[in-house]
Design an enzyme around this catalytic site. Structure first.
Site, PDB file in Angstrom:
ATOM      1  N   LYS A  69      89.055 -51.286  97.756  1.00 11.40           N
ATOM      2  CA  LYS A  69      88.989 -50.126  98.644  1.00 11.40           C
ATOM      3  C   LYS A  69      89.029 -50.284 100.115  1.00 11.40           C
ATOM      4  CE  LYS A  69      86.152 -46.962  95.752  1.00 11.40           C
ATOM      5  NZ  LYS A  69      85.146 -46.155  95.494  1.00 11.40           N
ATOM      6  N   ASP A 105      85.526 -40.115  98.234  1.00 12.78           N
ATOM      7  CA  ASP A 105      84.255 -40.647  98.011  1.00 12.78           C
ATOM      8  C   ASP A 105      83.179 -39.976  98.662  1.00 12.78           C
ATOM      9  OD1 ASP A 105      84.634 -42.530  96.009  1.00 12.78           O
ATOM     10  OD2 ASP A 105      84.798 -44.028  97.262  1.00 12.78           O
TER      11      ASP A 105
HETATM   12  P1  NAP Z   1      83.080 -53.058  96.362  1.00 14.55           P
HETATM   13  O1  NAP Z   1      83.752 -52.542  97.454  1.00 14.55           O
HETATM   14  O2  NAP Z   1      83.472 -54.011  95.597  1.00 14.55           O
HETATM   15  O3  NAP Z   1      81.493 -53.313  96.776  1.00 14.55           O
HETATM   16  C1  NAP Z   1      80.611 -53.920  95.905  1.00 14.55           C
HETATM   17  C2  NAP Z   1      79.235 -53.828  96.430  1.00 14.55           C
HETATM   18  O4  NAP Z   1      78.466 -54.204  95.473  1.00 14.55           O
HETATM   19  C3  NAP Z   1      79.347 -54.738  97.470  1.00 14.55           C
HETATM   20  O5  NAP Z   1      78.260 -54.214  98.447  1.00 14.55           O
HETATM   21  C4  NAP Z   1      78.790 -56.077  96.872  1.00 14.55           C
HETATM   22  O6  NAP Z   1      78.039 -57.024  97.933  1.00 14.55           O
HETATM   23  C5  NAP Z   1      77.536 -55.493  95.972  1.00 14.55           C
HETATM   24  N1  NAP Z   1      77.471 -56.457  95.094  1.00 14.55           N
HETATM   25  C6  NAP Z   1      78.445 -56.827  93.948  1.00 14.55           C
HETATM   26  N2  NAP Z   1      77.751 -57.727  93.029  1.00 14.55           N
HETATM   27  C7  NAP Z   1      76.473 -57.878  93.676  1.00 14.55           C
HETATM   28  C8  NAP Z   1      75.509 -58.824  93.197  1.00 14.55           C
HETATM   29  N3  NAP Z   1      75.487 -59.619  92.106  1.00 14.55           N
HETATM   30  N4  NAP Z   1      74.350 -58.722  93.722  1.00 14.55           N
HETATM   31  C9  NAP Z   1      74.111 -57.530  94.984  1.00 14.55           C
HETATM   32  N5  NAP Z   1      75.229 -57.096  95.052  1.00 14.55           N
HETATM   33  C10 NAP Z   1      76.327 -57.168  94.527  1.00 14.55           C
HETATM   34  O7  NAP Z   1      82.922 -52.020  95.128  1.00 14.55           O
HETATM   35  P2  NAP Z   1      82.858 -50.300  95.490  1.00 14.55           P
HETATM   36  O8  NAP Z   1      84.340 -49.544  95.302  1.00 14.55           O
HETATM   37  O9  NAP Z   1      82.119 -50.171  96.810  1.00 14.55           O
HETATM   38  O10 NAP Z   1      81.930 -49.949  94.288  1.00 14.55           O
HETATM   39  C11 NAP Z   1      80.689 -50.100  94.246  1.00 14.55           C
HETATM   40  C12 NAP Z   1      80.118 -49.322  92.953  1.00 14.55           C
HETATM   41  O11 NAP Z   1      80.216 -47.813  92.940  1.00 14.55           O
HETATM   42  C13 NAP Z   1      81.027 -49.607  91.523  1.00 14.55           C
HETATM   43  O12 NAP Z   1      80.010 -49.796  90.508  1.00 14.55           O
HETATM   44  C14 NAP Z   1      81.654 -48.385  91.462  1.00 14.55           C
HETATM   45  O13 NAP Z   1      82.185 -48.235  89.953  1.00 14.55           O
HETATM   46  C15 NAP Z   1      80.837 -47.310  91.844  1.00 14.55           C
HETATM   47  N6  NAP Z   1      81.420 -46.114  92.459  1.00 14.55           N
HETATM   48  C16 NAP Z   1      81.226 -44.861  91.722  1.00 14.55           C
HETATM   49  C17 NAP Z   1      81.711 -43.735  92.047  1.00 14.55           C
HETATM   50  C18 NAP Z   1      81.480 -42.315  91.682  1.00 14.55           C
HETATM   51  O14 NAP Z   1      82.298 -41.480  91.620  1.00 14.55           O
HETATM   52  N7  NAP Z   1      80.434 -42.245  90.730  1.00 14.55           N
HETATM   53  C19 NAP Z   1      82.627 -43.845  93.390  1.00 14.55           C
HETATM   54  C20 NAP Z   1      83.011 -45.243  93.895  1.00 14.55           C
HETATM   55  C21 NAP Z   1      82.209 -46.054  93.539  1.00 14.55           C
HETATM   56  P3  NAP Z   1      78.798 -57.904  98.734  1.00 14.55           P
HETATM   57  O15 NAP Z   1      79.327 -57.122 100.071  1.00 14.55           O
HETATM   58  O16 NAP Z   1      77.819 -59.196  99.106  1.00 14.55           O
HETATM   59  O17 NAP Z   1      79.907 -58.385  97.858  1.00 14.55           O
END
Ligand code: NAP
Length: 278
Positions: A69, A105
């Site tokens: 993203k 979002d």
């Molecule tokens: P992203 O940009 O890749 O960000 C991932 C986030 O999770 C970052 O803050 C990352 O921390 C953290 N993270 C990943 N692995 C971790 C771990 N082992 N321990 C602690 N923190 C960890 O992904 P995103 O697009 O923001 O999505 C995040 C989540 O939201 C996903 O599960 C996605 O499916 C969900 N989501 C849902 C919706 C919905 O409509 N319901 C919409 C959007 C997203 P770092 O910065 O340290 O890597």
């Protein structure tokens, strides 16, 4: 007839329910659409985006998910105000050979809070995560008049950077910081990917919340994530990720096709999806 093409792109991508969701929209709106999951590695982003811009039959759009993203932003031809403000893109509209980035979002998240009567105006927020989704929803909460915002993230610099943009405080995601911030937060949001597939949580088991607190997870599969289980045990009301999933996708549909999906259709799809995964 050539159906316009669309996809949800990310890595991993198998968990995504977007193809099922857009198939429901396509049927309800009587508009054929070929929408699929596309696993896309970061190294392939430029090449694939280049091909898609000019492809025939044409692509109408992408839903962009973890981990692209933020990194995709600079590779697009133009950005809508929503994406510029958030610093993240979750929807791309392909039009006349150009790729235009949007962020739905934030809009989807606020819609899910509104449905649960938990809007953020004046509320003390604890935002867990500082990735693409956290940017979209953090920006939307600030725009909706949220009170103090604390951002905690595994990578501390990202938490600090996002917190600065939101006028809040940022720090490293660790048990002690979570316990301290959770104790007086009104709205606690898991915007990390912890909990996808049912494992991992950004909060320790013993977390305690204020009696009126609301905990919200963006992760929607499983419907009851480890974070939401801990939040219930800790005394908070909970909101799962389906409401946001449906609302952000409906906003994408209206960008691509210039028409809204009726509220009754959205309500019925949401309760059907929730029923299937509970
Ligand atoms: P992203 O940009 O890749 O960000 C991932 C986030 O999770 C970052 O803050 C990352 O921390 C953290 N993270 C990943 N692995 C971790 C771990 N082992 N321990 C602690 N923190 C960890 O992904 P995103 O697009 O923001 O999505 C995040 C989540 O939201 C996903 O599960 C996605 O499916 C969900 N989501 C849902 C919706 C919905 O409509 N319901 C919409 C959007 C997203 P770092 O910065 O340290 O890597």
């Amino acid at each position: 007839m050539n159906r316009p093409r669309a996809a949800v792109v990310g890595d991993p991508i198998a968990h995504s329910l977007s193809p099922e969701l857009f198939a429901e929209f396509s049927e309800a709106m009587g508009r054929p659409l070929h929408y699929r999951r596309l696993r896309l590695l970061s190294v392939d982003l430029d090449a694939v985006l280049g091909n898609v811009r000019e492809a025939s039959p044409p692509w109408i759009g992408w839903s962009v998910t973890i981990p692209h993203k933020v990194s995709i932003l600079s590779r697009l031809d133009d950005l809508a105000a929503s994406a510029k403000e958030a610093g993240a893109v979750n929807v791309i509209h392909f039009k006349d050979g150009r790729a235009i980035g949007h962020n739905t979002d934030g809009e989807g998240f606020l819609a899910s809070l509104e449905a649960a009567k938990a809007l953020p105006r004046g509320k003390k927020i604890l935002l867990l995560g500082a990735g693409g989704a956290a940017r979209g929803i953090g920006c939307a909460m600030r725009g909706a008049g949220a009170g103090e915002i604390t951002v905690l993230n595994r990578t501390e610099e990202k938490a600090k950077k996002l917190a600065k943009e939101l006028g809040g405080r940022g720090g490293r995601l660790c048990d002690s910081a979570v316990l301290e911030a959770a104790a007086d937060a009104d709205l606690i949001v898991n915007a990390t990917s912890l909990g996808m597939g049912g494992s991992g949580s950004p909060v320790p088991e013993r977390v305690k919340f204020r009696k009126e607190a609301v905990a919200c997870d963006l992760v929607y599969r499983p419907a009851l994530t480890p974070f939401l289980k801990a939040a219930r045990r800790g005394g908070a009301r909970t909101i799962g990720g389906f409401g946001m999933l449906v609302a952000q996708a409906a906003a994408a549909w209206s960008i691509w096709f210039g028409e809204g999906v009726p509220r009754a259709v959205l309500d019925s799809i949401r309760s059907d999806f929730e029923g299937r995964s509970s």
